[in-house]
Scaffold this motif. Structure first.
Motif, PDB file in Angstrom:
ATOM      1  N   GLY A  61      95.494 -50.681 -21.089  1.00 56.69           N
ATOM      2  CA  GLY A  61      94.825 -51.056 -19.662  1.00 56.69           C
ATOM      3  C   GLY A  61      94.621 -52.455 -19.277  1.00 56.69           C
ATOM      4  N   SER A  62      94.989 -53.742 -19.995  1.00 60.31           N
ATOM      5  CA  SER A  62      95.091 -54.903 -19.441  1.00 60.31           C
ATOM      6  C   SER A  62      96.339 -55.408 -18.821  1.00 60.31           C
ATOM      7  N   LEU A  63      97.501 -54.814 -19.319  1.00 59.98           N
ATOM      8  CA  LEU A  63      98.643 -55.017 -18.239  1.00 59.98           C
ATOM      9  C   LEU A  63      98.427 -54.058 -16.850  1.00 59.98           C
ATOM     10  N   LEU A  64      97.629 -53.097 -16.559  1.00 53.88           N
ATOM     11  CA  LEU A  64      96.896 -52.552 -15.289  1.00 53.88           C
ATOM     12  C   LEU A  64      97.003 -53.122 -14.051  1.00 53.88           C
ATOM     13  N   GLU A  65      97.192 -54.082 -13.806  1.00 52.97           N
ATOM     14  CA  GLU A  65      96.030 -55.144 -12.792  1.00 52.97           C
ATOM     15  C   GLU A  65      96.573 -55.229 -11.559  1.00 52.97           C
ATOM     16  N   ASN A  66      97.955 -53.447 -11.309  1.00 48.91           N
ATOM     17  CA  ASN A  66      97.840 -53.642 -10.081  1.00 48.91           C
ATOM     18  C   ASN A  66      97.236 -52.948  -9.304  1.00 48.91           C
ATOM     19  N   ALA A  67      96.970 -53.089  -8.676  1.00 55.36           N
ATOM     20  CA  ALA A  67      95.451 -52.256  -7.746  1.00 55.36           C
ATOM     21  C   ALA A  67      96.146 -50.892  -7.030  1.00 55.36           C
ATOM     22  N   ARG A  68      97.732 -50.150  -7.140  1.00 57.56           N
ATOM     23  CA  ARG A  68      98.647 -50.124  -6.491  1.00 57.56           C
ATOM     24  C   ARG A  68      98.907 -49.202  -7.883  1.00 57.56           C
ATOM     25  N   ASP A  69      99.233 -49.416  -8.396  1.00 58.73           N
ATOM     26  CA  ASP A  69      99.061 -48.846 -10.099  1.00 58.73           C
ATOM     27  C   ASP A  69      98.696 -47.098 -10.096  1.00 58.73           C
ATOM     28  N   GLY A  70      99.091 -46.275 -10.537  1.00 52.03           N
ATOM     29  CA  GLY A  70      98.218 -44.928 -10.854  1.00 52.03           C
ATOM     30  C   GLY A  70      98.623 -44.742 -12.699  1.00 52.03           C
ATOM     31  N   ALA A  71      96.939 -44.117 -12.889  1.00 56.48           N
ATOM     32  CA  ALA A  71      97.775 -44.277 -14.255  1.00 56.48           C
ATOM     33  C   ALA A  71      96.808 -42.669 -14.776  1.00 56.48           C
ATOM     34  N   ALA A  72      97.584 -41.727 -15.425  1.00 56.76           N
ATOM     35  CA  ALA A  72      96.709 -40.281 -15.861  1.00 56.76           C
ATOM     36  C   ALA A  72      96.608 -40.545 -17.374  1.00 56.76           C
ATOM     37  N   GLY A  73      95.911 -40.166 -18.308  1.00 57.76           N
ATOM     38  CA  GLY A  73      95.077 -39.951 -19.623  1.00 57.76           C
ATOM     39  C   GLY A  73      94.577 -37.928 -19.700  1.00 57.76           C
ATOM     40  N   HIS A 157     106.224 -53.238  -6.832  1.00 51.17           N
ATOM     41  CA  HIS A 157     106.033 -54.543  -7.858  1.00 51.17           C
ATOM     42  C   HIS A 157     105.068 -52.746  -9.287  1.00 51.17           C
ATOM     43  N   ALA A 158     103.881 -51.761  -8.138  1.00 56.86           N
ATOM     44  CA  ALA A 158     103.132 -50.760  -8.950  1.00 56.86           C
ATOM     45  C   ALA A 158     104.019 -49.814  -9.651  1.00 56.86           C
ATOM     46  N   ILE A 159     103.440 -48.993 -10.658  1.00 55.36           N
ATOM     47  CA  ILE A 159     103.746 -48.258 -11.667  1.00 55.36           C
ATOM     48  C   ILE A 159     102.943 -46.869 -12.011  1.00 55.36           C
ATOM     49  N   ALA A 160     103.596 -46.181 -12.003  1.00 52.62           N
ATOM     50  CA  ALA A 160     102.464 -44.736 -12.753  1.00 52.62           C
ATOM     51  C   ALA A 160     102.757 -44.473 -13.738  1.00 52.62           C
ATOM     52  N   VAL A 161     101.647 -44.240 -14.684  1.00 53.78           N
ATOM     53  CA  VAL A 161     101.968 -44.489 -16.252  1.00 53.78           C
ATOM     54  C   VAL A 161     100.876 -43.214 -16.804  1.00 53.78           C
ATOM     55  N   ALA A 162     101.113 -42.151 -17.532  1.00 49.00           N
ATOM     56  CA  ALA A 162     100.922 -41.402 -18.074  1.00 49.00           C
ATOM     57  C   ALA A 162     101.089 -41.358 -20.032  1.00 49.00           C
ATOM     58  N   LEU A 163      99.174 -41.558 -20.047  1.00 52.64           N
ATOM     59  CA  LEU A 163      99.207 -41.231 -21.475  1.00 52.64           C
ATOM     60  C   LEU A 163      98.842 -40.055 -22.314  1.00 52.64           C
TER      61      LEU A 163
END
Length: 311
Positions: A61-73, A157-163
């Protein structure tokens, strides 16, 4: 390296270790309150502890500092939510079916979402295993479209993350997402927390060889990283490497982090399927104890750590 701020360079990443410690301790306190007080009293109906998974999620979470990032958990993702700005009162309200929380009390405390509070948006999720992967694909495709087609540099530089846990890699959602993001070369990161068990099923009984990263080593278009999710320095460096690969290469990656599950699958699970010896081995790998040894006294005096525990 500052003792007060707890910031140190470990194999590349700059980490605010004081914030990491505060968030991991907060996650543990929430689990304690739920497991020892709320669940036994019937004040909540379902509890998914994040013990053992908490350090790696806070570092992510500390690395997902871009407000355009999206994460799914998934249902064990609360430490990630706390790191992205989710409040303690809202976290408890969700589990206790009270106003506030993810859905104003209309869920079981595990089906989460969080609009961006300056960091990543945590996408709305469902409770079924593997359902988190495909919504994150949609976010990755939106990132690609806005940046490449519309020329909006704010998404570049935004990314999508799935946990997900190791059990989730056996689902249709995982394989559909994997096929799509590699075929289209999307900025997508799979973060697999491998605790060796899918509820009561050992990893070797549901994934060939029990290691999805090894099985995918030759998968075209997918960068693979493996690390120890209980080792603060290793987890911080490996997670940063995976995140930066996706940000800079605009291509997918998968990181598999080995972690212990220091609890039952849910609050009702007694873990009778694990031997006492195996449970002790898991406890010896507790990332919270390793985090304390990593920080005290090299980066934080013992009194500071004890103050964080009391707080």
């Amino acid at each position: 390296m500052g003792v007060g701020g707890g910031v140190r360079k470990d194999s590349g990443p700059l980490v605010d270790w004081a914030r990491v410690a505060r968030l991991v301790l907060t996650s543990r306190c929430l689990d304690d309150i739920e497991e020892r007080e709320l669940l036994p009293k019937g004040l909540m109906f379902y509890q998914f502890s994040a013990r053992g998974h908490d350090l790696s999620q806070v570092l992510l979470g500390s690395l997902l500092e871009n407000a355009r990032d999206g994460a799914a958990g998934y249902y064990r993702s609360r430490p990630l939510l706390l790191t992205l700005g989710f409040g303690v009162e809202d976290a408890l309200a969700s589990a206790m079916a009270k106003a506030g929380g993810y859905s104003d009390g209309r869920d079981i405390g595990a089906v989460s979402n969080l609009p961006s509070r300056g960091q990543a948006t945590f996408l709305p999720m469902a409770g079924d295993v593997g359902s988190q992967f495909t919504p994150a694909v949609g976010w990755a495709r939106a990132i690609d479209y806005r940046g490449r087609v519309l020329g909006d540099a704010s998404w570049s530089h935004a990314i999508a993350v799935a946990l997900g846990g190791d059990g989730s890699v056996a689902t249709n959602g995982f394989w559909a997402a994997l096929n799509t993001v590699t075929t289209l070369s999307l900025p997508y990161l799979f973060v697999i927390e491998d605790n060796g068990y899918s509820l009561s099923v050992p990893a070797t009984k549901q994934t060939p060889g029990g290691n999805i990263a090894r099985n995918l080593a030759s998968f075209t278009g997918l960068h693979i990283v493996e690390g120890d999710g209980t080792d603060p320095a290793d987890a911080a460096a490996k997670l940063r490497a995976a995140v930066m690969h996706v940000r800079e290469r605009r291509a997918p990656a998968l990181i598999r982090l080995t972690v212990p599950r220091l609890c039952g699958h849910s609050g009702q699970d007694t873990q009778a399927y694990k031997t006492p010896e195996f449970v002790e081995q898991e406890r010896a790998r507790d990332p919270l104890a390793k985090l304390r040894r990593h920080l005290v006294p090299a980066m934080m005096p013992e009194a500071k750590w004890e103050a964080l525990e009391r707080e």
